[in-house]
Design a protein around this motif. Structure first.
Motif, PDB file in Angstrom:
ATOM      1  N   LEU A   1      30.373  43.263  47.107  1.00 43.62           N
ATOM      2  CA  LEU A   1      31.135  42.064  47.445  1.00 43.62           C
ATOM      3  C   LEU A   1      31.127  41.019  46.334  1.00 43.62           C
ATOM      4  CD1 LEU A   1      32.779  40.484  49.491  1.00 43.62           C
ATOM      5  CD2 LEU A   1      30.632  39.692  50.509  1.00 43.62           C
ATOM      6  N   PRO A   2      29.960  40.682  45.739  1.00 35.92           N
ATOM      7  CA  PRO A   2      29.984  39.691  44.650  1.00 35.92           C
ATOM      8  C   PRO A   2      30.860  40.131  43.474  1.00 35.92           C
ATOM      9  CG  PRO A   2      27.740  40.013  45.443  1.00 35.92           C
ATOM     10  CD  PRO A   2      28.585  41.089  46.066  1.00 35.92           C
ATOM     11  N   VAL A   3      30.898  41.439  43.208  1.00 35.90           N
ATOM     12  CA  VAL A   3      31.724  41.947  42.111  1.00 35.90           C
ATOM     13  C   VAL A   3      33.201  41.732  42.416  1.00 35.90           C
ATOM     14  CG1 VAL A   3      32.400  44.000  40.798  1.00 35.90           C
ATOM     15  CG2 VAL A   3      29.998  43.651  41.461  1.00 35.90           C
ATOM     16  N   TRP A   4      33.602  42.059  43.648  1.00 35.96           N
ATOM     17  CA  TRP A   4      35.011  41.890  44.020  1.00 35.96           C
ATOM     18  C   TRP A   4      35.409  40.418  43.983  1.00 35.96           C
ATOM     19  CZ3 TRP A   4      35.582  46.398  42.942  1.00 35.96           C
ATOM     20  CH2 TRP A   4      35.015  47.489  43.595  1.00 35.96           C
ATOM     21  N   ILE A   5      34.524  39.555  44.462  1.00 43.83           N
ATOM     22  CA  ILE A   5      34.840  38.127  44.456  1.00 43.83           C
ATOM     23  C   ILE A   5      34.947  37.612  43.025  1.00 43.83           C
ATOM     24  CG2 ILE A   5      33.906  35.832  45.005  1.00 43.83           C
ATOM     25  CD1 ILE A   5      32.977  36.925  47.644  1.00 43.83           C
ATOM     26  N   GLY A   6      34.027  38.046  42.170  1.00 43.56           N
ATOM     27  CA  GLY A   6      34.104  37.637  40.771  1.00 43.56           C
ATOM     28  C   GLY A   6      35.390  38.117  40.115  1.00 43.56           C
ATOM     29  N   ALA A   7      35.772  39.354  40.415  1.00 40.75           N
ATOM     30  CA  ALA A   7      37.011  39.891  39.857  1.00 40.75           C
ATOM     31  C   ALA A   7      38.229  39.123  40.364  1.00 40.75           C
ATOM     32  CB  ALA A   7      37.142  41.372  40.209  1.00 40.75           C
ATOM     33  N   ALA A   8      38.204  38.739  41.642  1.00 41.38           N
ATOM     34  CA  ALA A   8      39.318  37.974  42.212  1.00 41.38           C
ATOM     35  C   ALA A   8      39.433  36.609  41.555  1.00 41.38           C
ATOM     36  CB  ALA A   8      39.128  37.825  43.723  1.00 41.38           C
ATOM     37  N   MET A   9      38.300  35.975  41.284  1.00 39.79           N
ATOM     38  CA  MET A   9      38.316  34.668  40.628  1.00 39.79           C
ATOM     39  C   MET A   9      38.888  34.785  39.218  1.00 39.79           C
ATOM     40  SD  MET A   9      34.846  32.753  41.956  1.00 39.79           S
ATOM     41  CE  MET A   9      33.730  34.056  41.434  1.00 39.79           C
TER      42      MET A   9
ATOM     43  N   THR B   1      42.956  35.262  49.196  1.00 40.17           N
ATOM     44  CA  THR B   1      42.875  33.800  49.211  1.00 40.17           C
ATOM     45  C   THR B   1      42.258  33.272  47.928  1.00 40.17           C
ATOM     46  OG1 THR B   1      42.612  33.845  51.617  1.00 40.17           O
ATOM     47  CG2 THR B   1      42.030  31.808  50.498  1.00 40.17           C
ATOM     48  N   ILE B   2      41.187  33.916  47.460  1.00 37.69           N
ATOM     49  CA  ILE B   2      40.529  33.475  46.237  1.00 37.69           C
ATOM     50  C   ILE B   2      41.456  33.594  45.038  1.00 37.69           C
ATOM     51  CG2 ILE B   2      38.681  34.033  44.601  1.00 37.69           C
ATOM     52  CD1 ILE B   2      36.919  34.702  47.001  1.00 37.69           C
ATOM     53  N   VAL B   3      42.212  34.704  44.955  1.00 34.24           N
ATOM     54  CA  VAL B   3      43.161  34.861  43.853  1.00 34.24           C
ATOM     55  C   VAL B   3      44.177  33.722  43.863  1.00 34.24           C
ATOM     56  CG1 VAL B   3      45.036  36.291  42.943  1.00 34.24           C
ATOM     57  CG2 VAL B   3      42.905  37.359  43.681  1.00 34.24           C
ATOM     58  N   ILE B   4      44.728  33.421  45.034  1.00 35.92           N
ATOM     59  CA  ILE B   4      45.731  32.356  45.140  1.00 35.92           C
ATOM     60  C   ILE B   4      45.123  31.011  44.769  1.00 35.92           C
ATOM     61  CG2 ILE B   4      47.272  31.109  46.693  1.00 35.92           C
ATOM     62  CD1 ILE B   4      48.216  33.902  46.006  1.00 35.92           C
ATOM     63  N   LEU B   5      43.955  30.706  45.311  1.00 31.49           N
ATOM     64  CA  LEU B   5      43.314  29.417  45.053  1.00 31.49           C
ATOM     65  C   LEU B   5      42.997  29.240  43.576  1.00 31.49           C
ATOM     66  CD1 LEU B   5      40.899  29.207  48.114  1.00 31.49           C
ATOM     67  CD2 LEU B   5      42.791  27.648  47.614  1.00 31.49           C
ATOM     68  N   PHE B   6      42.446  30.279  42.954  1.00 30.08           N
ATOM     69  CA  PHE B   6      42.076  30.153  41.553  1.00 30.08           C
ATOM     70  C   PHE B   6      43.307  30.153  40.652  1.00 30.08           C
ATOM     71  CE2 PHE B   6      37.899  30.569  43.071  1.00 30.08           C
ATOM     72  CZ  PHE B   6      37.033  30.184  42.055  1.00 30.08           C
ATOM     73  N   ALA B   7      44.380  30.791  41.084  1.00 31.31           N
ATOM     74  CA  ALA B   7      45.622  30.704  40.326  1.00 31.31           C
ATOM     75  C   ALA B   7      46.152  29.271  40.360  1.00 31.31           C
ATOM     76  CB  ALA B   7      46.664  31.667  40.893  1.00 31.31           C
ATOM     77  N   LEU B   8      46.043  28.639  41.509  1.00 26.84           N
ATOM     78  CA  LEU B   8      46.488  27.254  41.647  1.00 26.84           C
ATOM     79  C   LEU B   8      45.568  26.284  40.908  1.00 26.84           C
ATOM     80  CD1 LEU B   8      47.439  27.351  45.419  1.00 26.84           C
ATOM     81  CD2 LEU B   8      49.028  26.898  43.557  1.00 26.84           C
TER      82      LEU B   8
ATOM     83  N   ASN C   1      28.365  27.924  55.093  1.00 29.45           N
ATOM     84  CA  ASN C   1      29.454  26.993  55.400  1.00 29.45           C
ATOM     85  C   ASN C   1      30.779  27.737  55.452  1.00 29.45           C
ATOM     86  OD1 ASN C   1      27.360  25.047  53.868  1.00 29.45           O
ATOM     87  ND2 ASN C   1      28.609  23.855  55.266  1.00 29.45           N
ATOM     88  N   ASN C   2      31.686  27.184  56.195  1.00 28.14           N
ATOM     89  CA  ASN C   2      33.017  27.764  56.342  1.00 28.14           C
ATOM     90  C   ASN C   2      33.917  27.183  55.259  1.00 28.14           C
ATOM     91  OD1 ASN C   2      35.438  28.784  57.141  1.00 28.14           O
ATOM     92  ND2 ASN C   2      35.528  27.728  59.098  1.00 28.14           N
ATOM     93  N   PHE C   3      33.784  27.717  54.050  1.00 29.21           N
ATOM     94  CA  PHE C   3      34.569  27.199  52.949  1.00 29.21           C
ATOM     95  C   PHE C   3      36.058  27.416  53.166  1.00 29.21           C
ATOM     96  CE2 PHE C   3      30.448  27.702  50.796  1.00 29.21           C
ATOM     97  CZ  PHE C   3      30.343  26.439  50.230  1.00 29.21           C
ATOM     98  N   GLU C   4      36.403  28.457  53.902  1.00 31.12           N
ATOM     99  CA  GLU C   4      37.810  28.712  54.157  1.00 31.12           C
ATOM    100  C   GLU C   4      38.443  27.534  54.905  1.00 31.12           C
ATOM    101  OE1 GLU C   4      35.155  31.903  53.713  1.00 31.12           O
ATOM    102  OE2 GLU C   4      35.352  30.717  55.533  1.00 31.12           O
TER     103      GLU C   4
END
Length: 352
Positions: free
Chosen positions: A20-28, A240-247, A301-304
């Motif tokens: 999971l941390p790898v996928w999240i890092g890749a998405a960011m 969601t992370i891809v979209i947020l970090f793109a923005l 926390n519910n960061f979403e």
């Protein structure tokens, strides 16, 4: 628990969950690169809105939260509500100490950065409802207790989030003689976003379980249906992370020191909330499983939800939204590390 036992626990997870941390890092990274390399991507994504709500982000958040809330056993709330020590401790930690601690840390570390400070306070008000279930399972916590506490937090958040936001952003700073940040949105506007991003998946999860169990039974629902929809939550999170970090790509890469400053109070928050809650669980006589559940539900926390509220209230490219975006970047590695700390501390409960 021995190291071998800890490794066995992790081995039970799917490759998707273990990495999971790898996928999240890749998405960011993907989001950052897309935001910088694709001309006009940020404004184009920001333009896809309905009543001030970003539709791409809304889609990702709802897809992410629905499978988790479909796992909650809504008919077994009384199995945990009868444990008054757990219930009272969780309510105090989540709705009194957690928001107050984040408020204090935000002012201590970000006194000169009002947008980030406000975003961090919003994060503190958004209590755990999603990823905490994964951390709890990894730590061999009480799954049923986690589900119940998450469900209660979900309901309480719908009721209390708007009032707490008004109190911590407008009222308390005035009482303490601190500069106030204008909240140019009504309490109803905050409640509306809470209801959209939390209420919809909550109702959908409840109806899915109820109708699924009625049609096929609990055994089929939990052993066949839930495993199929489980990965969807991760896909929604990564989208969601891809979209947020793109923005937020320009803001993140242009202000690395600001990102570091946002991260510091978050690190302190996670450490204090988790360690304090874990110690409290043991002190009041809870077993290891429920102490672990108490600590992770209090620290997570519910960061979403925080991101959704920040975006809808202050804008998708605001500093408040950036503060929320930094949250998963810090939460994932820290809470994964705390899983192993929790497993190592299990020996303290061997006599219970």
């Amino acid at each position: 628990m021995t190291r071998t036992a800890e490794q066995a626990v992790v081995a039970k997870l799917s490759t998707l969950d273990r990495l999971l941390p790898v996928w999240i890092g890749a998405a960011m990274v993907l989001g950052l690169l897309a935001g910088r390399w694709i001309p006009g991507l940020g404004p184009a994504l920001d333009a896809v809105q309905l009543d001030g709500v970003s539709l791409p982000i809304a889609l990702g958040l709802l897809v992410m939260m629905y499978p988790v809330l479909a796992k909650v056993r809504y008919d077994r709330l009384d199995t945990v509500t009868g444990d008054k020590r757990l219930m009272i401790s969780s309510l105090v930690l989540n709705w009194i100490l957690g928001p107050a601690l984040m408020f204090a840390l935000a002012w201590i570390f970000l006194a000169d950065l009002p947008e980030y400070r406000t975003g961090l306070i919003i994060v503190g008000l958004a209590r755990c409802i999603a990823m905490v279930i994964i951390w709890n399972d990894l730590a061999c916590g009480d799954r049923e207790a986690a589900a119940v506490l998450v469900a209660l937090n979900s309901v309480f958040q719908v009721i209390a989030f708007a009032g707490l936001g008004w109190f911590y952003l407008s009222v308390l700073p005035g009482w303490l003689g601190l500069p106030q940040v204008g909240l140019e949105v009504s309490a109803w506007e905050i409640a509306k976003n809470v209801l959209i991003f939390l209420g919809i998946p909550l109702v959908a999860g409840f109806l899915t379980r109820k109708l699924g169990e009625r049609a096929k039974g609990r055994e089929w629902y939990e052993s066949r249906f839930l495993p199929k929809i489980g990965p969807v939550a991760l896909y929604g999170l990564l989208f969601t992370i891809v979209i947020l970090f793109a923005l937020q790509g320009d803001a993140i890469t242009s202000n690395p020191l600001d990102v570091a400053r946002i991260a510091l109070p978050l690190l302190v928050y996670f450490a204090v909330m988790w360690a304090g809650s874990f110690a409290l669980g043991k002190a009041i006589g809870l077993n290891y499983e429920r102490s672990a559940t108490l600590s992770f539900t209090a620290a997570g926390n519910n960061f979403e939800l925080a991101i959704a509220v920040a975006i809808a209230t202050f804008g998708v490219t605001s500093g408040q939204a950036l503060a929320g975006v930094v949250g998963p970047l810090i939460e994932v590695p820290v809470l994964v590390g705390l899983v192993y700390v929790s497993l190592a501390a299990r020996r303290w409960f061997t006599t219970q």
